[in-house]
Design an enzyme around this catalytic site. Structure first.
Site, PDB file in Angstrom:
ATOM      1  N   LYS A  22      -4.886  72.082  52.764  1.00  0.00           N
ATOM      2  CA  LYS A  22      -3.596  72.706  53.082  1.00  0.00           C
ATOM      3  C   LYS A  22      -3.357  72.722  54.590  1.00  0.00           C
ATOM      4  O   LYS A  22      -2.314  72.293  55.079  1.00  0.00           O
ATOM      5  CB  LYS A  22      -3.541  74.124  52.515  1.00  0.00           C
ATOM      6  CG  LYS A  22      -2.145  74.750  52.526  1.00  0.00           C
ATOM      7  CD  LYS A  22      -2.186  76.226  52.150  1.00  0.00           C
ATOM      8  CE  LYS A  22      -2.713  76.470  50.774  1.00  0.00           C
ATOM      9  NZ  LYS A  22      -1.741  76.156  49.715  1.00  0.00           N
ATOM     10  N   ARG A  92      -3.171  82.291  53.302  1.00  0.00           N
ATOM     11  CA  ARG A  92      -3.487  81.421  52.165  1.00  0.00           C
ATOM     12  C   ARG A  92      -4.828  80.719  52.344  1.00  0.00           C
ATOM     13  O   ARG A  92      -5.228  80.413  53.461  1.00  0.00           O
ATOM     14  CB  ARG A  92      -2.409  80.339  52.006  1.00  0.00           C
ATOM     15  CG  ARG A  92      -1.054  80.884  51.640  1.00  0.00           C
ATOM     16  CD  ARG A  92      -0.071  79.757  51.441  1.00  0.00           C
ATOM     17  NE  ARG A  92       1.164  80.217  50.843  1.00  0.00           N
ATOM     18  CZ  ARG A  92       2.006  79.460  50.167  1.00  0.00           C
ATOM     19  NH1 ARG A  92       1.736  78.178  49.989  1.00  0.00           N
ATOM     20  NH2 ARG A  92       3.110  79.941  49.660  1.00  0.00           N
ATOM     21  N   GLY A 101      -4.682  77.108  42.590  1.00  0.00           N
ATOM     22  CA  GLY A 101      -4.644  78.438  41.998  1.00  0.00           C
ATOM     23  C   GLY A 101      -5.975  79.133  41.866  1.00  0.00           C
ATOM     24  O   GLY A 101      -6.044  80.262  41.399  1.00  0.00           O
ATOM     25  N   MET A 103      -8.157  80.005  44.316  1.00  0.00           N
ATOM     26  CA  MET A 103      -8.441  81.001  45.354  1.00  0.00           C
ATOM     27  C   MET A 103      -7.162  81.761  45.688  1.00  0.00           C
ATOM     28  O   MET A 103      -6.137  81.571  45.059  1.00  0.00           O
ATOM     29  CB  MET A 103      -9.055  80.309  46.576  1.00  0.00           C
ATOM     30  CG  MET A 103     -10.452  79.776  46.288  1.00  0.00           C
ATOM     31  SD  MET A 103     -11.127  78.859  47.664  1.00  0.00           S
ATOM     32  CE  MET A 103      -9.997  77.479  47.781  1.00  0.00           C
ATOM     33  N   ARG A 336       0.175  67.707  49.411  1.00  0.00           N
ATOM     34  CA  ARG A 336      -1.184  67.259  49.065  1.00  0.00           C
ATOM     35  C   ARG A 336      -1.043  66.113  48.077  1.00  0.00           C
ATOM     36  O   ARG A 336       0.012  65.945  47.453  1.00  0.00           O
ATOM     37  CB  ARG A 336      -1.993  68.395  48.442  1.00  0.00           C
ATOM     38  CG  ARG A 336      -1.425  68.950  47.157  1.00  0.00           C
ATOM     39  CD  ARG A 336      -2.165  70.180  46.686  1.00  0.00           C
ATOM     40  NE  ARG A 336      -1.510  70.800  45.529  1.00  0.00           N
ATOM     41  CZ  ARG A 336      -1.758  72.012  45.085  1.00  0.00           C
ATOM     42  NH1 ARG A 336      -2.641  72.766  45.707  1.00  0.00           N
ATOM     43  NH2 ARG A 336      -1.148  72.499  44.028  1.00  0.00           N
ATOM     44  N   HIS A 454       0.880  76.988  36.376  1.00  0.00           N
ATOM     45  CA  HIS A 454      -0.577  76.888  36.442  1.00  0.00           C
ATOM     46  C   HIS A 454      -1.132  76.123  35.237  1.00  0.00           C
ATOM     47  O   HIS A 454      -1.967  75.218  35.382  1.00  0.00           O
ATOM     48  CB  HIS A 454      -1.182  78.299  36.500  1.00  0.00           C
ATOM     49  CG  HIS A 454      -2.671  78.302  36.445  1.00  0.00           C
ATOM     50  ND1 HIS A 454      -3.364  78.483  35.262  1.00  0.00           N
ATOM     51  CD2 HIS A 454      -3.608  78.098  37.398  1.00  0.00           C
ATOM     52  CE1 HIS A 454      -4.659  78.419  35.503  1.00  0.00           C
ATOM     53  NE2 HIS A 454      -4.834  78.183  36.786  1.00  0.00           N
ATOM     54  N   SER A 767     -33.186  43.063  26.845  1.00  0.00           N
ATOM     55  CA  SER A 767     -32.128  44.078  26.817  1.00  0.00           C
ATOM     56  C   SER A 767     -32.799  45.442  26.817  1.00  0.00           C
ATOM     57  O   SER A 767     -33.562  45.760  25.900  1.00  0.00           O
ATOM     58  CB  SER A 767     -31.252  43.922  25.572  1.00  0.00           C
ATOM     59  OG  SER A 767     -30.212  44.889  25.583  1.00  0.00           O
ATOM     60  N   CYS A 835     -28.475  48.000  26.633  1.00  0.00           N
ATOM     61  CA  CYS A 835     -27.655  48.255  25.448  1.00  0.00           C
ATOM     62  C   CYS A 835     -27.812  49.676  24.924  1.00  0.00           C
ATOM     63  O   CYS A 835     -27.405  49.985  23.813  1.00  0.00           O
ATOM     64  CB  CYS A 835     -27.970  47.249  24.344  1.00  0.00           C
ATOM     65  SG  CYS A 835     -29.675  47.266  23.799  1.00  0.00           S
ATOM     66  N   TYR A 855     -25.608  42.297  32.505  1.00  0.00           N
ATOM     67  CA  TYR A 855     -24.547  42.902  31.699  1.00  0.00           C
ATOM     68  C   TYR A 855     -24.948  44.301  31.239  1.00  0.00           C
ATOM     69  O   TYR A 855     -26.132  44.673  31.279  1.00  0.00           O
ATOM     70  CB  TYR A 855     -24.225  42.036  30.475  1.00  0.00           C
ATOM     71  CG  TYR A 855     -25.323  42.014  29.432  1.00  0.00           C
ATOM     72  CD1 TYR A 855     -25.333  42.918  28.374  1.00  0.00           C
ATOM     73  CD2 TYR A 855     -26.362  41.088  29.506  1.00  0.00           C
ATOM     74  CE1 TYR A 855     -26.344  42.915  27.422  1.00  0.00           C
ATOM     75  CE2 TYR A 855     -27.375  41.068  28.559  1.00  0.00           C
ATOM     76  CZ  TYR A 855     -27.369  41.991  27.521  1.00  0.00           C
ATOM     77  OH  TYR A 855     -28.371  41.989  26.587  1.00  0.00           O
TER      78      TYR A 855
END
Length: 876
Positions: A22, A92, A101, A103, A336, A454, A767, A835, A855
């Site tokens: 903020k 704030r 919301g 704090m 923000r 909210h 694998s 896998c 992979y």
């Protein structure tokens, strides 16, 4: 000494860690010339010191805070605590990472009994002055003095009822004076002290309270849910008040530069005339859509639209802005990066690339793969919409379908949610204190509040369906019932929400599987350009194979043949095969099972035509295919009553077989390759079925892999490899079909990792079965650990992560590295993958990419997540 206080013009957006999001953005907006009410920021480092040392930190800083306040007074030409030309401020919170919301905020700070009249003369409006004063007592009493919000609301509600009015703006001056008297009595009764009349005392109490809110219950819960570190602290922003509640040419609102629900490129948000910011986010009054502002305040609307576009280009992201209009003049109170739904986040990222704001790499970086999980949520079936009655409609605050039991409190939602129940949290309006219930609920329904309330903001951030501002809903929290017209539902009843349309249904409504949006598909195509890690799927049925392919899988990395045996028709033959007294009898039943296997393999090969399919031979111990002992005994009792002696004898024989097969630790017992060596006929049948399925479909091209599970020694592997070669010679040459295949092994045991160079001489691929490798490395039985002690380990930080969800890099990962190195020392080009379930885990994929796997293979539904995660791992 590090700088502890910054005036707005001294900060910038790069100082977010120090000034909080903020404060850094207020500074940035000030620097680029936007209309920001003036103020200063106390850094988050002071908060961290306050947490360690207590109030003396603020005491030492008092003079510097007062000096900064004087700079604000000089800049705006008003005086704090004065009886004339009075300056009021807001106090704030603002952490580095946005926690909407969670704090605390205090507005209108600086008013008292002595200066409220002078303040009213300043604006020539006594009603406005007393409205600000009652707001201060209410907010300060709740946030700073710890009095429950509902107790103040009870006072308001009683006076509204007495005066027969609905909204706060209808209070007369006398009403407001009475409310102030009642509020002050409430403060005295609840705390044993008077509401503080000294504005400076108010200021310093508020600063301490904001610091302390960093560790309030809801903030701690939010940080835990979002993996936000506990040691960041919050900055405190002290800013000149501007008043959206001054008159009918004043307003307050929240606007997004693009829709946070859909990503559509248009100004999106809400505003309230004659109100302060908390009125919008708290959902106390249902606000109006921002596009209505174009008619009511055309100049302001166009100015706000221009600012939103400027900020979006400046930050290269969607902006969530708070603004106030006072006497027809616009002020920016916050910007923000906007929290948005998963669908919106993906659309915005893709659109930003198309618009030249960011490049493809940036788009991939900014989309958390978790978002792809969220867009794979179900939706209400179009057919269901035709036959099910919509009982109410609210605002479509966060998309997706949610079905669950109605609960009216956050604590109940948390309690039932943790027990595995699906619940819908139904509230008049949600507050930050409801975060524990919101986290566990399937969806959220509120009677009040808008698209930026909210409930809406938090639901979008969590990817949960939400319907807000359902004005038809009448909720009786005492009786725990809700009414909508002629329909009543109570706690425990089932309801369905459609967060995409805002519709509410009674009962359970049919849903449909989700599909990837065109933007998501395009983003994944870009991801495929950058990733090196292949992405396969774990699929055992043609349906799963088709789903995997549609989600972009390059093949099947694990087809678990045992899953094909559990259907009722097949299970009967499996059980007879297990019960057979001789090899000859076993083969008779295996011949029947072979027909099923051929059909299954054909369906999978057809779905994956042109791609690779790796089939794992039977892995679990045989006792898993027999009923539980208690169930057999119950069945024996049932058949005895029917005098079915032949059936009783068969069941008694099954019971003895189950006893014979029973193992002390079946996970380390007669399973996997050990089963195939002792009962070769089982693996013979499976390998033959694989070859025949391909022989019967010469039109299908498949890169075939046959995988031998649970190998610990090279000799085990060669037995099965020789078996496969023999069946190949029996089935393929005379068929006229050319079949190329590889035979490899699952690396699931620590010993296999240590002798991978030996196994690699014969195996054509590895694998890693990381589920079993984790079990055997830790000595944990997964089924027992999760129910008995693993949760305790995680809660008490004995283990940082659940090793069955995210790969254990130090232990399991170290063994994998050894196996890779040994295997590639023997064969530099040996194909190596994963896998286990870790193949779809975001953090694990980072590690797999780092150690050079070829992979990963995961659930069909995790394939998009793995594709994006692999690209992000490569990009960095």
């Amino acid at each position: 000494m590090a700088k502890e206080i910054f005036m707005f013009e001294e900060g910038n957006k790069e100082l977010k860690a120090l000034l909080g999001g903020k404060g850094a953005n207020l500074s940035e907006m000030t620097r680029i010339g936007l209309p920001v009410p003036y103020g200063f920021i106390i850094t988050s480092e002071v908060c961290v010191d306050y947490m360690k040392q207590g109030e003396e930190v603020v005491e030492k800083l008092k003079d510097d805070i007062l000096e900064s306040l004087i700079k604000v007074e000089d800049k705006v030409g008003k005086s704090f605590a004065a009886s004339e030309n009075t300056l009021l401020v807001s106090v704030r919170s603002g952490a580095k990472i946005s926690m909407p919301g969670m704090m605390d905020t205090i507005l209108d700070l600086g008013l008292n009994d002595n200066n409220v009249e002078g303040f009213s003369e300043q604006f020539n409006d006594r009603r406005f002055a007393y409205d600000c004063y009652r707001r201060l007592i209410q907010m300060f009493g709740n946030v700073v003095m710890g009095i429950e919000h509902d107790r103040f609301e009870e006072v308001l509600t009683a006076i509204k009822k007495e005066k027969k009015i609905k909204y706060d703006i209808e209070f007369s001056i006398e009403d407001l004076k009475n409310i102030i008297v009642e509020y002050k009595k409430l403060v005295k009764n609840a705390t044993g002290r008077e509401f503080p009349q000294d504005p400076y005392e108010q200021l310093f109490m508020a600063i301490k309270s904001v610091f302390e809110s960093w560790n309030n219950k809801r903030a701690i819960t939010y940080r835990k849910l979002n993996n936000i570190p506990d040691d960041l602290g919050t900055a405190v922003n002290i800013q000149m008040m501007v008043y959206g509640n001054k008159n009918d040419i004043s307003a307050t609102g929240v606007a997004f530069s693009r829709s946070p629900s859909t990503g559509e490129k248009k100004l999106y948000g809400e505003y309230l005339k004659n109100a302060q910011g908390e009125d919008v986010v708290a959902g106390i009054r249902t606000p109006r859509e921002i596009n209505e502002m174009e008619k009511e305040f055309p100049g302001i609307y166009n100015q706000l639209k221009g600012i939103s576009q400027k900020l979006e280009l400046h930050y290269k992201d969607v902006q969530d802005m708070e603004f106030t209009v006072m006497d027809g003049k616009l002020y920016m109170l916050q910007t923000r990066n906007g929290k948005r739904t998963a669908d919106a986040a993906i659309k915005v990222a893709v659109d930003f690339v198309k618009e030249g704001i960011i490049d493809k790499k940036n788009a991939i970086r900014r989309i958390d793969p978790e978002l792809l999980i969220k867009i794979m949520h179900s939706r209400i079936s179009p057919n269901a919409k035709k036959i099910n009655r919509v009982i109410a409609k609210g605002l479509p605050a966060s998309p997706g379908a949610a079905i669950g039991e109605v609960v009216f409190t956050a604590d109940k939602a948390e309690l039932l949610g943790k027990k595995g129940k699906k619940v819908i949290l139904v509230r008049i309006e949600t507050t930050p204190d409801d975060i524990n219930g919101l986290a566990q609920a399937e969806g959220i329904l509120t009677a009040r509040g808008g698209m930026t309330s909210h409930a809406a903001v938090v639901a979008r951030g969590m990817g949960k369906p939400c319907v807000a501002g359902c004005n038809e809903l009448e909720i009786d929290l005492k009786e725990k019932i809700a009414k909508v017209g002629d329909v009543t539902f109570k706690s425990g009843d089932i309801i369905t929400l459609d967060g995409g349309s805002g519709e509410l249904y009674l009962g359970e409504v049919a849903t449909i599987e989700p599909n990837l949006s065109e933007e998501a598909k395009l983003l994944l195509e870009w991801a495929d350009e950058f990733r090196k890690l292949g992405v396969m799927a774990n699929a055992d049925t043609p349906f799963d194979a088709k789903k995997a392919r549609s989600n972009g899988a390059e093949g099947i990395g694990l087809c678990r043949t045992e899953h094909m045996f559990f259907e009722k028709e097949r299970l009967e033959f499996v059980q007879k095969m297990i019960m057979a007294g001789s090899k000859k009898d076993r083969i008779k039943y295996l011949d029947e099972l072979e027909k099923f296997q051929i059909k299954d393999f054909q369906g999978i090969f057809e779905a994956m035509d042109g791609l690779s399919v790796t089939i794992r031979l039977l892995d679990p111990p045989l006792h898993e295919f027999l009923p539980k002992k208690d169930k057999i005994k119950d069945q024996i009792g049932f058949e005895l009553k029917r005098h079915n002696i032949d059936k009783v004898k068969y069941l008694e024989k099954m019971l003895k077989k189950l006893d014979a097969l029973q193992e002390v630790n079946p996970m380390l017992g007669h399973r996997g390759v050990r089963l195939g060596i002792v009962y070769k006929e089982i693996y013979e049948m499976q390998i033959r079925a694989i070859f025949i399925a391909l022989i019967k479909r010469p039109d299908i091209k498949i890169k075939l892999g046959i995988m031998v599970p649970l190998v610990a020694d090279i000799n085990e592997f060669t037995v099965i490899k020789d078996l496969a070669k023999r069946i190949e010679l029996e089935e393929i040459p005379h068929s006229g079909r050319k079949i190329e295949y590889e035979i490899g092994t699952m690396i699931e045991l620590p010993r296999a990792c240590m002798v991978a160079d030996e196994i690699g001489k014969e195996a054509e691929f590895f694998s890693f079965g990381t589920n079993d490798l984790t079990q055997t490395t830790f000595g944990f039985s997964r089924d027992d650990a999760e129910g008995k002690f693993l949760h305790y380990y995680l809660e008490n930080k004995i283990l940082e992560r659940d090793p069955f969800q995210t790969i254990d890099v130090k232990g399991v990962g170290a063994l994998m590295k050894i196996a890779i190195e040994k295997g590639r020392n023997i064969k530099t080009d040996i194909k190596i993958g994963v896998c286990g379930e870790h193949g779809g885990d975001i953090e694990s994929i980072d590690f797999f990419n780092e150690i050079g796997l070829d992979y990963v293979s995961c659930s069909p539904y995790r394939v998009p997540v793995a594709r994006l995660s692999a690209a992000r791992a490569e990009i960095g």
